[in-house]
Design a protein around this motif. Sequence first.
Motif, mmCIF file in Angstrom:
data_model
loop_
_atom_site.group_PDB
_atom_site.id
_atom_site.type_symbol
_atom_site.label_atom_id
_atom_site.label_comp_id
_atom_site.label_asym_id
_atom_site.label_seq_id
_atom_site.Cartn_x
_atom_site.Cartn_y
_atom_site.Cartn_z
ATOM 1 N N ASP A 89 6.485 46.635 13.741
ATOM 2 C CA ASP A 89 6.310 45.805 12.557
ATOM 3 C C ASP A 89 5.325 46.432 11.563
ATOM 4 O O ASP A 89 4.673 45.723 10.794
ATOM 5 C CB ASP A 89 5.835 44.407 12.943
ATOM 6 N N ASP A 90 5.219 47.775 11.566
ATOM 7 C CA ASP A 90 4.246 48.442 10.697
ATOM 8 C C ASP A 90 4.879 49.053 9.451
ATOM 9 O O ASP A 90 4.210 49.750 8.690
ATOM 10 C CB ASP A 90 3.473 49.522 11.470
ATOM 11 N N ALA A 91 6.193 48.820 9.229
ATOM 12 C CA ALA A 91 6.906 49.314 8.043
ATOM 13 C C ALA A 91 6.891 50.839 7.951
ATOM 14 O O ALA A 91 6.954 51.409 6.853
ATOM 15 C CB ALA A 91 6.341 48.694 6.771
ATOM 16 N N ASN A 92 6.836 51.523 9.109
ATOM 17 C CA ASN A 92 6.875 52.985 9.150
ATOM 18 C C ASN A 92 7.778 53.462 10.280
ATOM 19 O O ASN A 92 8.058 52.712 11.228
ATOM 20 C CB ASN A 92 5.469 53.560 9.369
ATOM 21 N N LEU A 93 8.197 54.711 10.153
ATOM 22 C CA LEU A 93 8.901 55.400 11.220
ATOM 23 C C LEU A 93 8.004 56.523 11.727
ATOM 24 O O LEU A 93 7.207 57.085 10.975
ATOM 25 C CB LEU A 93 10.221 55.993 10.716
ATOM 26 N N ASP A 94 8.145 56.862 13.011
ATOM 27 C CA ASP A 94 7.364 57.936 13.613
ATOM 28 C C ASP A 94 8.303 59.035 14.096
ATOM 29 O O ASP A 94 9.164 58.804 14.958
ATOM 30 C CB ASP A 94 6.548 57.404 14.785
ATOM 31 N N ALA A 106 13.040 45.211 24.601
ATOM 32 C CA ALA A 106 12.338 44.116 25.275
ATOM 33 C C ALA A 106 10.911 44.521 25.623
ATOM 34 O O ALA A 106 9.965 43.734 25.466
ATOM 35 C CB ALA A 106 13.101 43.701 26.529
ATOM 36 N N ARG A 107 10.718 45.747 26.075
ATOM 37 C CA ARG A 107 9.370 46.227 26.407
ATOM 38 C C ARG A 107 8.495 46.303 25.156
ATOM 39 O O ARG A 107 7.313 45.928 25.181
ATOM 40 C CB ARG A 107 9.458 47.608 27.068
ATOM 41 N N THR A 108 9.059 46.807 24.070
ATOM 42 C CA THR A 108 8.307 46.894 22.821
ATOM 43 C C THR A 108 7.820 45.522 22.376
ATOM 44 O O THR A 108 6.700 45.370 21.869
ATOM 45 C CB THR A 108 9.182 47.526 21.728
ATOM 46 N N LEU A 109 8.657 44.502 22.572
ATOM 47 C CA LEU A 109 8.327 43.149 22.132
ATOM 48 C C LEU A 109 7.492 42.380 23.143
ATOM 49 O O LEU A 109 7.114 41.234 22.891
ATOM 50 C CB LEU A 109 9.622 42.380 21.847
ATOM 51 N N GLY A 110 7.200 42.990 24.296
ATOM 52 C CA GLY A 110 6.412 42.319 25.318
ATOM 53 C C GLY A 110 7.159 41.221 26.033
ATOM 54 O O GLY A 110 6.546 40.284 26.571
ATOM 55 N N LEU A 111 8.494 41.316 26.078
ATOM 56 C CA LEU A 111 9.299 40.286 26.723
ATOM 57 C C LEU A 111 9.297 40.455 28.235
ATOM 58 O O LEU A 111 9.286 41.581 28.745
ATOM 59 C CB LEU A 111 10.744 40.343 26.222
ATOM 60 N N PRO A 112 9.337 39.360 28.979
ATOM 61 C CA PRO A 112 9.509 39.473 30.434
ATOM 62 C C PRO A 112 10.899 40.013 30.741
ATOM 63 O O PRO A 112 11.845 39.768 29.986
ATOM 64 C CB PRO A 112 9.342 38.033 30.921
ATOM 65 N N HIS A 138 8.937 30.594 19.697
ATOM 66 C CA HIS A 138 8.042 31.384 18.841
ATOM 67 C C HIS A 138 8.767 32.640 18.351
ATOM 68 O O HIS A 138 9.368 33.367 19.143
ATOM 69 C CB HIS A 138 6.785 31.784 19.616
ATOM 70 N N GLN A 139 8.688 32.906 17.028
ATOM 71 C CA GLN A 139 9.412 34.025 16.434
ATOM 72 C C GLN A 139 8.471 35.004 15.740
ATOM 73 O O GLN A 139 7.372 34.643 15.330
ATOM 74 C CB GLN A 139 10.432 33.528 15.399
ATOM 75 N N ALA A 140 8.952 36.252 15.624
ATOM 76 C CA ALA A 140 8.244 37.276 14.860
ATOM 77 C C ALA A 140 9.274 38.063 14.062
ATOM 78 O O ALA A 140 10.443 38.142 14.437
ATOM 79 C CB ALA A 140 7.472 38.215 15.787
ATOM 80 N N GLU A 141 8.836 38.649 12.949
ATOM 81 C CA GLU A 141 9.699 39.508 12.148
ATOM 82 C C GLU A 141 9.434 40.958 12.523
ATOM 83 O O GLU A 141 8.280 41.386 12.617
ATOM 84 C CB GLU A 141 9.447 39.303 10.655
ATOM 85 N N ILE A 142 10.505 41.725 12.744
ATOM 86 C CA ILE A 142 10.352 43.118 13.145
ATOM 87 C C ILE A 142 11.142 44.025 12.197
ATOM 88 O O ILE A 142 12.085 43.599 11.534
ATOM 89 C CB ILE A 142 10.814 43.357 14.597
ATOM 90 N N VAL A 188 13.004 37.645 15.699
ATOM 91 C CA VAL A 188 13.271 37.690 17.132
ATOM 92 C C VAL A 188 12.312 36.768 17.869
ATOM 93 O O VAL A 188 11.163 36.582 17.448
ATOM 94 C CB VAL A 188 13.157 39.148 17.648
ATOM 95 N N PHE A 189 12.790 36.166 18.951
ATOM 96 C CA PHE A 189 11.948 35.310 19.787
ATOM 97 C C PHE A 189 11.067 36.188 20.679
ATOM 98 O O PHE A 189 11.566 37.080 21.368
ATOM 99 C CB PHE A 189 12.809 34.379 20.638
ATOM 100 N N VAL A 190 9.763 35.918 20.646
ATOM 101 C CA VAL A 190 8.792 36.697 21.414
ATOM 102 C C VAL A 190 7.814 35.741 22.083
ATOM 103 O O VAL A 190 7.690 34.579 21.672
ATOM 104 C CB VAL A 190 8.019 37.684 20.512
ATOM 105 N N PRO A 191 7.093 36.199 23.098
ATOM 106 C CA PRO A 191 6.067 35.340 23.702
ATOM 107 C C PRO A 191 5.004 34.963 22.685
ATOM 108 O O PRO A 191 4.619 35.773 21.833
ATOM 109 C CB PRO A 191 5.481 36.227 24.815
ATOM 110 N N LYS A 192 4.526 33.752 22.777
ATOM 111 C CA LYS A 192 3.467 33.303 21.877
ATOM 112 C C LYS A 192 2.184 34.047 22.220
ATOM 113 O O LYS A 192 1.801 34.143 23.376
ATOM 114 C CB LYS A 192 3.244 31.806 22.017
#
Length: 312
Positions: free
Chosen positions: A226-231, A110-116, A130-134, A302-306
Amino acid sequence: MQSSADEKRTKEHARPGRPRALVLVNAKSRLGADVADSAGDLLGSRGLDVRVEDCNQSGGLSSLIRRFADRVDLVIVGGGDGTMNAAAAGLIETRLPLGILPLGTGNDLARTLGLPLTLEAAADVIAAGHQAEIDVGEVNGLPFFNVASIGLSAELAVSLTGDLKRRWGRFGYAIAAMRVLTHAKPFRATIRSADGSARVVTLQVAVGNGRFYGGGNVIRSDARIDDANLDLYSLEMTRAWKLALMARSFRIGEHGAWREVRQVRAEEFDVITRRPKPVNADGEIITRTPARFRVLPKAVRVFVPKPEPSAP
Protein backbone atom coordinates in the motif's frame (compact mmCIF):
# COMPACT_ATOMS: atom_id res chain seq x y z
CA MET A 1 -24.25 -22.59 -14.33
CA GLN A 2 -24.81 -22.97 -10.62
CA SER A 3 -25.18 -26.57 -9.42
CA SER A 4 -28.34 -27.73 -7.64
CA ALA A 5 -26.30 -28.15 -4.45
CA ASP A 6 -25.06 -24.56 -4.71
CA GLU A 7 -28.57 -23.28 -5.43
CA LYS A 8 -29.75 -25.04 -2.26
CA ARG A 9 -26.96 -23.44 -0.23
CA THR A 10 -27.75 -20.02 -1.69
CA LYS A 11 -31.41 -20.30 -0.63
CA GLU A 12 -30.53 -21.67 2.80
CA HIS A 13 -28.24 -18.74 3.62
CA ALA A 14 -30.26 -15.97 1.94
CA ARG A 15 -31.77 -13.71 4.59
CA PRO A 16 -32.75 -10.05 4.34
CA GLY A 17 -30.10 -7.64 5.57
CA ARG A 18 -27.18 -10.08 5.37
CA PRO A 19 -24.17 -9.13 3.19
CA ARG A 20 -24.46 -10.81 -0.21
CA ALA A 21 -21.29 -12.70 -1.10
CA LEU A 22 -20.29 -14.12 -4.48
CA VAL A 23 -18.11 -17.16 -3.67
CA LEU A 24 -15.67 -18.42 -6.30
CA VAL A 25 -13.53 -21.42 -5.32
CA ASN A 26 -10.97 -22.76 -7.77
CA ALA A 27 -11.42 -26.51 -7.43
CA LYS A 28 -8.13 -27.00 -9.30
CA SER A 29 -6.06 -25.14 -6.71
CA ARG A 30 -3.99 -27.28 -4.33
CA LEU A 31 -6.69 -27.48 -1.64
CA GLY A 32 -9.67 -26.21 -3.61
CA ALA A 33 -11.18 -29.57 -4.46
CA ASP A 34 -11.39 -30.43 -0.75
CA VAL A 35 -13.41 -27.35 0.21
CA ALA A 36 -15.31 -26.34 -2.95
CA ASP A 37 -18.46 -28.08 -1.73
CA SER A 38 -18.23 -26.84 1.87
CA ALA A 39 -17.26 -23.19 1.35
CA GLY A 40 -20.88 -22.04 1.06
CA ASP A 41 -21.87 -23.62 4.37
CA LEU A 42 -18.72 -22.33 6.08
CA LEU A 43 -19.38 -18.73 5.04
CA GLY A 44 -23.14 -18.89 5.39
CA SER A 45 -22.76 -19.93 9.01
CA ARG A 46 -20.83 -16.68 9.58
CA GLY A 47 -23.72 -14.43 8.61
CA LEU A 48 -23.26 -14.08 4.86
CA ASP A 49 -25.85 -14.49 2.11
CA VAL A 50 -23.83 -16.85 -0.06
CA ARG A 51 -24.01 -17.40 -3.80
CA VAL A 52 -21.55 -20.06 -5.00
CA GLU A 53 -20.53 -20.11 -8.66
CA ASP A 54 -18.47 -22.78 -10.40
CA CYS A 55 -15.04 -21.56 -11.52
CA ASN A 56 -12.99 -24.61 -12.41
CA GLN A 57 -11.34 -22.46 -15.08
CA SER A 58 -9.68 -19.45 -13.44
CA GLY A 59 -9.75 -17.53 -16.72
CA GLY A 60 -13.44 -16.77 -16.23
CA LEU A 61 -13.20 -15.28 -12.73
CA SER A 62 -13.23 -11.62 -13.72
CA SER A 63 -16.15 -12.22 -16.08
CA LEU A 64 -18.15 -13.79 -13.24
CA ILE A 65 -17.37 -10.86 -10.97
CA ARG A 66 -18.57 -8.39 -13.60
CA ARG A 67 -21.67 -10.49 -14.27
CA PHE A 68 -22.84 -10.51 -10.63
CA ALA A 69 -21.51 -7.08 -9.63
CA ASP A 70 -24.94 -5.48 -9.18
CA ARG A 71 -26.28 -8.44 -7.18
CA VAL A 72 -23.61 -8.87 -4.50
CA ASP A 73 -21.80 -6.78 -1.88
CA LEU A 74 -18.49 -8.63 -1.81
CA VAL A 75 -16.50 -11.30 -3.62
CA ILE A 76 -14.83 -14.23 -1.87
CA VAL A 77 -12.17 -16.07 -3.86
CA GLY A 78 -10.73 -19.41 -2.81
CA GLY A 79 -7.48 -20.48 -4.43
CA GLY A 80 -3.82 -19.66 -4.79
CA ASP A 81 -2.03 -16.59 -6.11
CA GLY A 82 -2.80 -17.44 -9.73
CA THR A 83 -6.50 -17.55 -8.89
CA MET A 84 -6.31 -14.15 -7.16
CA ASN A 85 -4.52 -12.78 -10.22
CA ALA A 86 -7.34 -14.00 -12.46
CA ALA A 87 -9.87 -12.11 -10.33
CA ALA A 88 -7.90 -8.84 -10.21
CA ALA A 89 -9.30 -7.18 -13.34
CA GLY A 90 -12.90 -7.77 -12.24
CA LEU A 91 -12.20 -6.48 -8.74
CA ILE A 92 -10.52 -3.31 -10.04
CA GLU A 93 -13.40 -2.60 -12.39
CA THR A 94 -16.27 -3.27 -9.98
CA ARG A 95 -14.58 -2.04 -6.75
CA LEU A 96 -16.21 -4.91 -4.88
CA PRO A 97 -14.23 -5.84 -1.74
CA LEU A 98 -12.27 -9.10 -1.84
CA GLY A 99 -12.32 -11.85 0.78
CA ILE A 100 -9.53 -14.43 0.44
CA LEU A 101 -9.65 -18.14 1.25
CA PRO A 102 -5.97 -19.16 0.85
CA LEU A 103 -6.08 -22.56 -0.85
CA GLY A 104 -2.93 -22.49 -2.97
CA THR A 105 0.67 -23.57 -2.58
CA GLY A 106 2.47 -20.30 -1.84
CA ASN A 107 -0.44 -18.04 -0.79
CA ASP A 108 1.89 -15.05 -1.02
CA LEU A 109 -0.85 -12.41 -1.22
CA ALA A 110 -2.42 -13.83 1.94
CA ARG A 111 0.97 -13.67 3.68
CA THR A 112 1.53 -10.08 2.56
CA LEU A 113 -1.85 -9.12 4.03
CA GLY A 114 -1.22 -10.97 7.30
CA LEU A 115 -4.13 -13.34 6.72
CA PRO A 116 -4.39 -16.63 8.61
CA LEU A 117 -3.78 -19.62 6.35
CA THR A 118 -6.43 -21.89 7.84
CA LEU A 119 -9.82 -21.91 6.16
CA GLU A 120 -11.91 -21.27 9.27
CA ALA A 121 -9.73 -18.40 10.49
CA ALA A 122 -9.69 -16.80 7.03
CA ALA A 123 -13.50 -16.99 6.96
CA ASP A 124 -13.60 -15.30 10.37
CA VAL A 125 -11.56 -12.37 8.99
CA ILE A 126 -14.07 -11.89 6.18
CA ALA A 127 -17.03 -12.08 8.56
CA ALA A 128 -15.43 -9.48 10.86
CA GLY A 129 -15.66 -7.00 7.98
CA HIS A 130 -12.47 -4.94 8.41
CA GLN A 131 -11.15 -3.70 5.03
CA ALA A 132 -8.01 -2.09 3.65
CA GLU A 133 -7.13 -0.59 0.27
CA ILE A 134 -4.14 -2.12 -1.50
CA ASP A 135 -2.13 -1.34 -4.62
CA VAL A 136 -2.10 -3.49 -7.73
CA GLY A 137 0.82 -3.80 -10.12
CA GLU A 138 0.30 -3.73 -13.86
CA VAL A 139 2.47 -5.08 -16.68
CA ASN A 140 1.49 -4.29 -20.28
CA GLY A 141 -1.98 -3.40 -19.01
CA LEU A 142 -2.46 -6.70 -17.11
CA PRO A 143 -2.75 -6.69 -13.29
CA PHE A 144 -0.72 -8.55 -10.69
CA PHE A 145 -0.75 -8.54 -6.88
CA ASN A 146 2.63 -9.96 -5.84
CA VAL A 147 5.41 -9.90 -8.43
CA ALA A 148 6.01 -9.98 -12.17
CA SER A 149 9.34 -11.24 -13.44
CA ILE A 150 11.45 -12.04 -16.49
CA GLY A 151 14.06 -14.78 -16.57
CA LEU A 152 14.42 -17.45 -13.88
CA SER A 153 10.95 -17.07 -12.35
CA ALA A 154 9.25 -17.22 -15.75
CA GLU A 155 11.11 -20.45 -16.47
CA LEU A 156 10.18 -21.66 -12.99
CA ALA A 157 6.49 -20.98 -13.68
CA VAL A 158 6.67 -23.29 -16.68
CA SER A 159 8.47 -26.02 -14.71
CA LEU A 160 6.22 -25.81 -11.62
CA THR A 161 3.39 -27.98 -12.88
CA GLY A 162 0.10 -28.51 -11.10
CA ASP A 163 1.07 -32.12 -10.33
CA LEU A 164 4.33 -30.99 -8.75
CA LYS A 165 2.55 -28.45 -6.52
CA ARG A 166 -0.16 -30.87 -5.47
CA ARG A 167 2.33 -33.62 -4.62
CA TRP A 168 5.03 -31.58 -2.88
CA GLY A 169 3.33 -28.34 -1.84
CA ARG A 170 5.83 -25.54 -1.13
CA PHE A 171 8.72 -28.00 -1.61
CA GLY A 172 7.64 -28.12 -5.25
CA TYR A 173 9.19 -24.66 -5.67
CA ALA A 174 12.60 -25.98 -4.61
CA ILE A 175 12.36 -29.00 -6.91
CA ALA A 176 11.39 -26.88 -9.91
CA ALA A 177 14.05 -24.28 -9.05
CA MET A 178 16.81 -26.90 -9.13
CA ARG A 179 15.68 -27.96 -12.59
CA VAL A 180 15.70 -24.35 -13.84
CA LEU A 181 19.05 -23.41 -12.30
CA THR A 182 20.75 -26.32 -14.02
CA HIS A 183 20.10 -24.70 -17.41
CA ALA A 184 19.97 -21.00 -16.45
CA LYS A 185 21.62 -18.48 -18.80
CA PRO A 186 21.90 -14.70 -18.37
CA PHE A 187 20.28 -12.35 -20.89
CA ARG A 188 20.69 -8.70 -21.88
CA ALA A 189 18.06 -6.14 -20.90
CA THR A 190 17.54 -2.41 -20.64
CA ILE A 191 15.83 -1.14 -17.47
CA ARG A 192 14.30 2.33 -17.48
CA SER A 193 12.76 4.28 -14.61
CA ALA A 194 12.61 7.82 -13.29
CA ASP A 195 16.15 7.23 -11.96
CA GLY A 196 17.52 6.71 -15.48
CA SER A 197 18.36 3.88 -17.86
CA ALA A 198 20.68 0.91 -17.35
CA ARG A 199 21.84 -1.83 -19.72
CA VAL A 200 22.36 -5.05 -17.81
CA VAL A 201 23.29 -8.69 -18.18
CA THR A 202 20.99 -10.51 -15.79
CA LEU A 203 19.51 -13.84 -14.81
CA GLN A 204 16.25 -12.26 -13.67
CA VAL A 205 14.42 -8.96 -13.46
CA ALA A 206 11.60 -8.98 -10.90
CA VAL A 207 9.13 -6.20 -10.13
CA GLY A 208 7.21 -6.55 -6.87
CA ASN A 209 4.00 -4.88 -5.77
CA GLY A 210 3.50 -6.71 -2.49
CA ARG A 211 5.93 -8.11 0.05
CA PHE A 212 6.01 -11.89 -0.46
CA TYR A 213 6.49 -13.92 -3.65
CA GLY A 214 7.69 -17.35 -4.75
CA GLY A 215 6.34 -19.23 -1.75
CA GLY A 216 7.59 -16.93 1.00
CA ASN A 217 10.54 -14.94 -0.38
CA VAL A 218 10.54 -11.19 0.37
CA ILE A 219 10.85 -8.74 -2.54
CA ARG A 220 12.47 -6.12 -0.28
CA SER A 221 12.71 -5.89 3.50
CA ASP A 222 10.62 -2.70 3.72
CA ALA A 223 8.22 -3.46 0.85
CA ARG A 224 4.51 -2.77 1.37
CA ILE A 225 1.45 -3.42 -0.77
CA ASP A 226 0.00 0.00 0.00
CA ASP A 227 2.99 2.33 -0.54
CA ALA A 228 2.12 3.37 -4.15
CA ASN A 229 5.50 2.05 -5.39
CA LEU A 230 6.97 -0.95 -7.15
CA ASP A 231 10.25 -2.60 -6.13
CA LEU A 232 12.56 -3.93 -8.86
CA TYR A 233 15.60 -6.13 -8.49
CA SER A 234 17.93 -7.48 -11.16
CA LEU A 235 20.25 -10.47 -10.59
CA GLU A 236 23.36 -9.36 -12.47
CA MET A 237 25.59 -12.41 -12.16
CA THR A 238 26.80 -14.96 -14.69
CA ARG A 239 26.75 -18.05 -12.49
CA ALA A 240 23.40 -19.27 -11.18
CA TRP A 241 24.98 -21.44 -8.46
CA LYS A 242 25.80 -18.28 -6.48
CA LEU A 243 22.08 -17.87 -5.81
CA ALA A 244 22.40 -20.72 -3.30
CA LEU A 245 24.65 -18.48 -1.16
CA MET A 246 21.99 -15.78 -1.28
CA ALA A 247 19.06 -17.99 -0.23
CA ARG A 248 18.69 -16.52 3.27
CA SER A 249 18.91 -12.98 1.89
CA PHE A 250 16.00 -13.68 -0.44
CA ARG A 251 13.89 -15.06 2.41
CA ILE A 252 14.23 -11.84 4.41
CA GLY A 253 14.41 -9.36 1.54
CA GLU A 254 18.04 -8.28 1.99
CA HIS A 255 19.43 -9.52 -1.33
CA GLY A 256 19.88 -5.86 -2.35
CA ALA A 257 22.96 -5.80 -0.11
CA TRP A 258 24.81 -8.06 -2.56
CA ARG A 259 26.82 -6.15 -5.19
CA GLU A 260 25.44 -8.39 -7.95
CA VAL A 261 21.86 -7.29 -7.23
CA ARG A 262 20.49 -4.02 -8.60
CA GLN A 263 17.56 -2.67 -6.58
CA VAL A 264 15.30 0.25 -7.57
CA ARG A 265 12.03 1.63 -6.17
CA ALA A 266 9.75 3.60 -8.52
CA GLU A 267 6.17 4.02 -9.71
CA GLU A 268 6.94 2.85 -13.27
CA PHE A 269 9.52 0.71 -15.09
CA ASP A 270 10.23 -0.33 -18.66
CA VAL A 271 12.16 -3.54 -19.31
CA ILE A 272 13.30 -4.17 -22.86
CA THR A 273 15.03 -7.29 -24.19
CA ARG A 274 16.53 -7.97 -27.61
CA ARG A 275 14.08 -10.82 -28.20
CA PRO A 276 10.65 -11.18 -26.60
CA LYS A 277 10.82 -13.03 -23.29
CA PRO A 278 7.87 -14.34 -21.25
CA VAL A 279 6.69 -12.41 -18.18
CA ASN A 280 5.50 -14.39 -15.17
CA ALA A 281 2.95 -12.60 -12.97
CA ASP A 282 1.75 -14.25 -9.75
CA GLY A 283 2.84 -17.64 -11.05
CA GLU A 284 1.28 -17.40 -14.52
CA ILE A 285 2.81 -16.42 -17.88
CA ILE A 286 0.64 -13.49 -18.99
CA THR A 287 2.65 -11.39 -21.49
CA ARG A 288 6.08 -10.89 -23.09
CA THR A 289 8.74 -8.19 -23.27
CA PRO A 290 9.03 -5.32 -23.96
CA ALA A 291 7.28 -4.84 -20.62
CA ARG A 292 5.93 -1.65 -19.09
CA PHE A 293 5.25 -1.84 -15.36
CA ARG A 294 3.25 0.65 -13.30
CA VAL A 295 1.49 0.74 -9.95
CA LEU A 296 -2.25 1.33 -9.48
CA PRO A 297 -2.52 2.83 -5.98
CA LYS A 298 -5.39 1.69 -3.76
CA ALA A 299 -6.99 -0.19 -6.65
CA VAL A 300 -8.58 -3.05 -4.65
CA ARG A 301 -10.34 -3.26 -1.29
CA VAL A 302 -9.65 -6.45 0.67
CA PHE A 303 -10.72 -7.95 4.00
CA VAL A 304 -7.80 -8.07 6.45
CA PRO A 305 -7.38 -8.70 10.18
CA LYS A 306 -8.21 -5.70 12.30
CA PRO A 307 -4.97 -4.09 13.52
CA GLU A 308 -4.10 -4.54 17.14
CA PRO A 309 -4.55 -1.30 19.13
CA SER A 310 -1.24 0.45 19.66
CA ALA A 311 0.19 0.59 23.14
CA PRO A 312 -0.39 3.89 25.01
